[in-house]
Design a protein around this motif. Structure first.
Motif, PDB file in Angstrom:
ATOM      1  N   GLY A  26      15.801  30.515  35.782  1.00 34.78           N
ATOM      2  CA  GLY A  26      14.862  30.392  34.890  1.00 34.78           C
ATOM      3  C   GLY A  26      13.735  29.260  35.604  1.00 34.78           C
ATOM      4  N   LYS A  27      13.961  28.355  36.510  1.00 33.29           N
ATOM      5  CA  LYS A  27      12.913  27.619  36.876  1.00 33.29           C
ATOM      6  C   LYS A  27      12.182  27.809  38.049  1.00 33.29           C
ATOM      7  N   ALA A  28      12.936  28.903  38.926  1.00 31.60           N
ATOM      8  CA  ALA A  28      12.247  29.585  40.037  1.00 31.60           C
ATOM      9  C   ALA A  28      11.259  30.638  39.583  1.00 31.60           C
ATOM     10  N   VAL A  34      16.033  27.283  30.775  1.00 38.44           N
ATOM     11  CA  VAL A  34      16.915  28.071  29.591  1.00 38.44           C
ATOM     12  C   VAL A  34      17.761  27.026  28.744  1.00 38.44           C
ATOM     13  N   ARG A  35      17.969  25.770  29.212  1.00 34.76           N
ATOM     14  CA  ARG A  35      18.931  25.096  28.362  1.00 34.76           C
ATOM     15  C   ARG A  35      18.110  24.290  27.409  1.00 34.76           C
ATOM     16  N   GLU A  36      16.724  24.499  27.407  1.00 35.82           N
ATOM     17  CA  GLU A  36      15.847  23.887  26.215  1.00 35.82           C
ATOM     18  C   GLU A  36      15.350  24.883  25.246  1.00 35.82           C
ATOM     19  N   TYR A  37      15.919  25.991  25.540  1.00 42.13           N
ATOM     20  CA  TYR A  37      15.627  27.007  24.311  1.00 42.13           C
ATOM     21  C   TYR A  37      16.790  27.798  23.839  1.00 42.13           C
ATOM     22  N   GLY A  38      16.819  28.629  22.837  1.00 47.42           N
ATOM     23  CA  GLY A  38      17.981  29.448  22.333  1.00 47.42           C
ATOM     24  C   GLY A  38      19.178  28.586  21.990  1.00 47.42           C
ATOM     25  N   SER A  39      20.280  28.781  22.352  1.00 47.78           N
ATOM     26  CA  SER A  39      21.421  28.204  22.362  1.00 47.78           C
ATOM     27  C   SER A  39      21.730  26.561  23.048  1.00 47.78           C
ATOM     28  N   THR A  47      20.322  33.270  28.927  1.00 47.89           N
ATOM     29  CA  THR A  47      19.158  33.534  29.686  1.00 47.89           C
ATOM     30  C   THR A  47      18.768  35.188  29.227  1.00 47.89           C
ATOM     31  N   PHE A  48      19.744  36.173  28.803  1.00 49.92           N
ATOM     32  CA  PHE A  48      19.195  37.115  28.170  1.00 49.92           C
ATOM     33  C   PHE A  48      18.397  36.999  26.830  1.00 49.92           C
ATOM     34  N   ARG A  49      18.821  36.069  25.991  1.00 49.96           N
ATOM     35  CA  ARG A  49      18.149  35.836  24.905  1.00 49.96           C
ATOM     36  C   ARG A  49      16.570  34.964  25.182  1.00 49.96           C
ATOM     37  N   VAL A  50      16.690  34.280  26.069  1.00 44.70           N
ATOM     38  CA  VAL A  50      15.390  33.687  26.470  1.00 44.70           C
ATOM     39  C   VAL A  50      14.436  34.337  27.373  1.00 44.70           C
ATOM     40  N   ALA A  55      15.945  38.775  34.164  1.00 45.01           N
ATOM     41  CA  ALA A  55      16.657  37.455  34.290  1.00 45.01           C
ATOM     42  C   ALA A  55      18.204  37.417  33.977  1.00 45.01           C
ATOM     43  N   GLY A  56      18.275  37.987  32.885  1.00 42.86           N
ATOM     44  CA  GLY A  56      19.855  37.986  32.203  1.00 42.86           C
ATOM     45  C   GLY A  56      20.784  38.736  33.255  1.00 42.86           C
TER      46      GLY A  56
END
Length: 128
Positions: A26-28, A34-39, A47-50, A55-56
């Motif tokens: 996510g960062k690269a 990804v921890r700041e979005y979705g669940s 990762t799939f969701r965001v 990426a997922g």
């Protein structure tokens, strides 16, 4: 008595499971944590969701591989020929559980990880 090599391999299994591929990808590639979005979890589902399929899918694959690698650390035990089949299986389970705990509470990202489903799938594949 538990041998030193088994204790070290449990520790390495934890470190293997703690690799935060969702956060790193996510960062690269997306400049998103990804921890700041979705669940708020650092796993394949979020990762799939965001970030979507691009990426997922790699994160899912790498999370599965973490569990598979951890279970196969059993082959690194010094005197494998002295292990009974039950002890061999128990060591595989211990290494796999350590990898899932590493995925749930990764030391690399402040103990905020995923739910461990894909890593558990890797353990089941490795045990089969």
């Amino acid at each position: 008595m538990i041998a030193l090599d088994v204790i070290l391999l449990v520790f390495f299994s934890y470190l293997t499971g703690a690799l935060p591929f969702a956060v790193w990808i996510g960062k690269a590639f997306y400049n998103i944590d990804v921890r700041e979005y979705g669940s708020g979890n650092a796993g394949a589902t979020n990762t799939f969701r965001v970030l979507g399929k691009a990426a997922g899918i790699p994160v899912l694959f790498m999370d599965i591989i973490k569990g598979l690698i951890a279970v196969n650390y059993v082959w690194l035990i010094g005197d494998i020929s002295s292990l009974s089949s039950e002890l061999f299986f128990e060591n595989q389970l211990a290494f796999g559980i350590a990898a899932v705990i590493g995925h749930l509470f990764p030391i690399y990202t402040g103990f905020r990880g995923g739910k461990g489903i894909a890593t558990m799938l890797g353990i089941l594949v490795g045990l089969a």
